[in-house]
Design a protein around this motif. Structure first.
Motif, mmCIF file in Angstrom:
data_model
loop_
_atom_site.group_PDB
_atom_site.id
_atom_site.type_symbol
_atom_site.label_atom_id
_atom_site.label_comp_id
_atom_site.label_asym_id
_atom_site.label_seq_id
_atom_site.Cartn_x
_atom_site.Cartn_y
_atom_site.Cartn_z
ATOM 1 N N ILE A 33 0.831 -1.204 0.000
ATOM 2 C CA ILE A 33 0.000 0.000 0.000
ATOM 3 C C ILE A 33 0.866 1.254 0.000
ATOM 4 O O ILE A 33 0.557 2.235 -0.684
ATOM 5 C CB ILE A 33 -0.971 -0.021 1.191
ATOM 6 C CG1 ILE A 33 -2.022 -1.114 0.971
ATOM 7 C CG2 ILE A 33 -1.657 1.325 1.375
ATOM 8 C CD1 ILE A 33 -2.922 -1.350 2.160
ATOM 9 N N GLN A 34 1.974 1.239 0.749
ATOM 10 C CA GLN A 34 2.873 2.393 0.731
ATOM 11 C C GLN A 34 3.449 2.605 -0.659
ATOM 12 O O GLN A 34 3.488 3.733 -1.168
ATOM 13 C CB GLN A 34 4.003 2.189 1.746
ATOM 14 C CG GLN A 34 4.887 3.421 1.911
ATOM 15 C CD GLN A 34 4.118 4.583 2.515
ATOM 16 O OE1 GLN A 34 3.628 4.511 3.624
ATOM 17 N NE2 GLN A 34 4.006 5.676 1.758
ATOM 18 N N GLU A 35 3.889 1.526 -1.296
ATOM 19 C CA GLU A 35 4.469 1.636 -2.642
ATOM 20 C C GLU A 35 3.442 2.141 -3.648
ATOM 21 O O GLU A 35 3.771 2.953 -4.529
ATOM 22 C CB GLU A 35 5.031 0.282 -3.079
ATOM 23 C CG GLU A 35 6.296 -0.117 -2.329
ATOM 24 C CD GLU A 35 6.801 -1.502 -2.705
ATOM 25 O OE1 GLU A 35 6.040 -2.260 -3.356
ATOM 26 O OE2 GLU A 35 7.952 -1.833 -2.336
ATOM 27 N N PRO A 42 4.320 10.541 -6.381
ATOM 28 C CA PRO A 42 5.776 10.490 -6.200
ATOM 29 C C PRO A 42 6.373 11.729 -5.524
ATOM 30 O O PRO A 42 7.393 11.633 -4.850
ATOM 31 C CB PRO A 42 6.314 10.333 -7.631
ATOM 32 C CG PRO A 42 5.220 10.858 -8.509
ATOM 33 C CD PRO A 42 3.943 10.519 -7.810
ATOM 34 N N ASP A 43 5.743 12.886 -5.694
ATOM 35 C CA ASP A 43 6.264 14.106 -5.079
ATOM 36 C C ASP A 43 5.730 14.321 -3.665
ATOM 37 O O ASP A 43 6.134 15.267 -2.992
ATOM 38 C CB ASP A 43 5.911 15.324 -5.941
ATOM 39 C CG ASP A 43 6.574 15.252 -7.317
ATOM 40 O OD1 ASP A 43 7.700 14.722 -7.391
ATOM 41 O OD2 ASP A 43 5.964 15.700 -8.302
ATOM 42 N N GLY A 44 4.808 13.462 -3.241
ATOM 43 C CA GLY A 44 4.279 13.567 -1.881
ATOM 44 C C GLY A 44 3.431 14.790 -1.639
ATOM 45 O O GLY A 44 3.384 15.308 -0.520
ATOM 46 N N LYS A 139 1.044 13.605 1.714
ATOM 47 C CA LYS A 139 1.660 12.319 1.422
ATOM 48 C C LYS A 139 1.149 11.303 2.440
ATOM 49 O O LYS A 139 1.194 11.544 3.646
ATOM 50 C CB LYS A 139 3.187 12.403 1.521
ATOM 51 C CG LYS A 139 3.920 11.058 1.445
ATOM 52 C CD LYS A 139 5.411 11.242 1.660
ATOM 53 C CE LYS A 139 6.145 9.921 1.817
ATOM 54 N NZ LYS A 139 6.095 9.090 0.611
ATOM 55 N N VAL A 140 0.661 10.170 1.952
ATOM 56 C CA VAL A 140 0.186 9.097 2.814
ATOM 57 C C VAL A 140 1.378 8.295 3.342
ATOM 58 O O VAL A 140 2.219 7.844 2.561
ATOM 59 C CB VAL A 140 -0.773 8.156 2.048
ATOM 60 C CG1 VAL A 140 -1.049 6.878 2.846
ATOM 61 C CG2 VAL A 140 -2.070 8.876 1.720
ATOM 62 N N SER A 217 -4.519 7.744 -2.255
ATOM 63 C CA SER A 217 -3.908 8.912 -2.871
ATOM 64 C C SER A 217 -4.589 9.276 -4.192
ATOM 65 O O SER A 217 -5.012 8.409 -4.955
ATOM 66 C CB SER A 217 -2.423 8.676 -3.128
ATOM 67 O OG SER A 217 -1.677 8.899 -1.959
ATOM 68 N N GLY A 218 -4.635 10.570 -4.430
ATOM 69 C CA GLY A 218 -5.201 11.051 -5.684
ATOM 70 C C GLY A 218 -6.691 11.330 -5.642
ATOM 71 O O GLY A 218 -7.312 11.556 -6.669
#
Length: 222
Positions: A33-35, A42-44, A139-140, A217-218
């Protein structure tokens, strides 16, 4: 084949059989999940994108307009409701320095303001312009897997705790995060809560591997 090798083979077979019988899932979801969140972000700085309104690049500088008949109980898709919401959000974000605000005239007794993005605002702007102007942040960082829910066949649901890094100061303005009260994570981030709860949904492909369906994310928040 020596006894040690035989024992190791039998132990390995036992683990495989146990996994098949119990439906055990040995996926390292915390790492996965982190990946996945880092791949999408990618930029957090875009765990969440908060909608300001349907103002696109070629519409700046943007001058507000008024539509009569606003009622707070209107359907959220009503053009009058949308117009009122946009005017309100522009004024709030301008107070936080994300827009310039210039008085350019009046519509009857109502002031007309012109807005443009500041350099600070452009730092958070979603460059894809999805749905118009959106400000993104965060950023997660996954803390812990809380539950692996396999109640839907071949569609595991993973519930996890996380915290958000890169939360801007402007989100901590209650008038702003309260605009997005339908999203608990945004509300909690604005309130400064350290741990949040997220869900990622997967489906199993024909080869048995997992495919991400919906993650954290997103997210665009209206």
């Amino acid at each position: 084949m020596n006894n040690q090798t035989i024992k190791h083979s039998l132990f390995s077979c036992s683990l495989i059989l146990l996994s098949l019988l119990t439906g055990c899932d040995n996926t390292d979801y915390k790492t996965r999940i982190q990946e996945e969140n880092d791949w999408y972000n990618p930029d957090g700085n875009r765990a969440f994108c908060l909608a300001v309104g349907e103002i696109y690049k070629n519409m700046y500088p943007y001058t507000i307009k008024y539509m009569a008949g606003y009622d707070k109980n209107m359907n959220y898709k009503d053009p009058i409701y949308i117009n009122h919401k946009l005017n309100h959000r522009l004024a709030l974000y301008a107070k936080e320095g994300l827009f310039t605000e210039e008085l350019v005239g009046y519509d009857g007794d109502k002031p007309l303001y012109r807005y443009d993005l500041t350099d600070e605002g452009r730092k958070y702007l979603d460059k894809d312009w999805w749905g118009g102007t959106n400000f993104c942040f965060g950023k997660v960082v996954v803390e812990k897997i809380l539950e692996i829910d396999n109640q839907w066949k071949d569609k595991p649901m993973i519930i996890f705790s996380y915290h958000l890094e890169n939360v801007p100061n402007w989100l901590k303005n209650k008038d702003i995060y309260s605009l997005y009260k339908g999203n608990g994570a945004v509300q909690s981030a604005g309130e400064g809560k350290s741990l949040l709860t997220g869900i990622q949904y997967y489906s199993k492909k024909s080869d048995g591997t997992l495919k991400l369906r919906v993650g954290v994310s997103g997210k665009y928040v209206l």
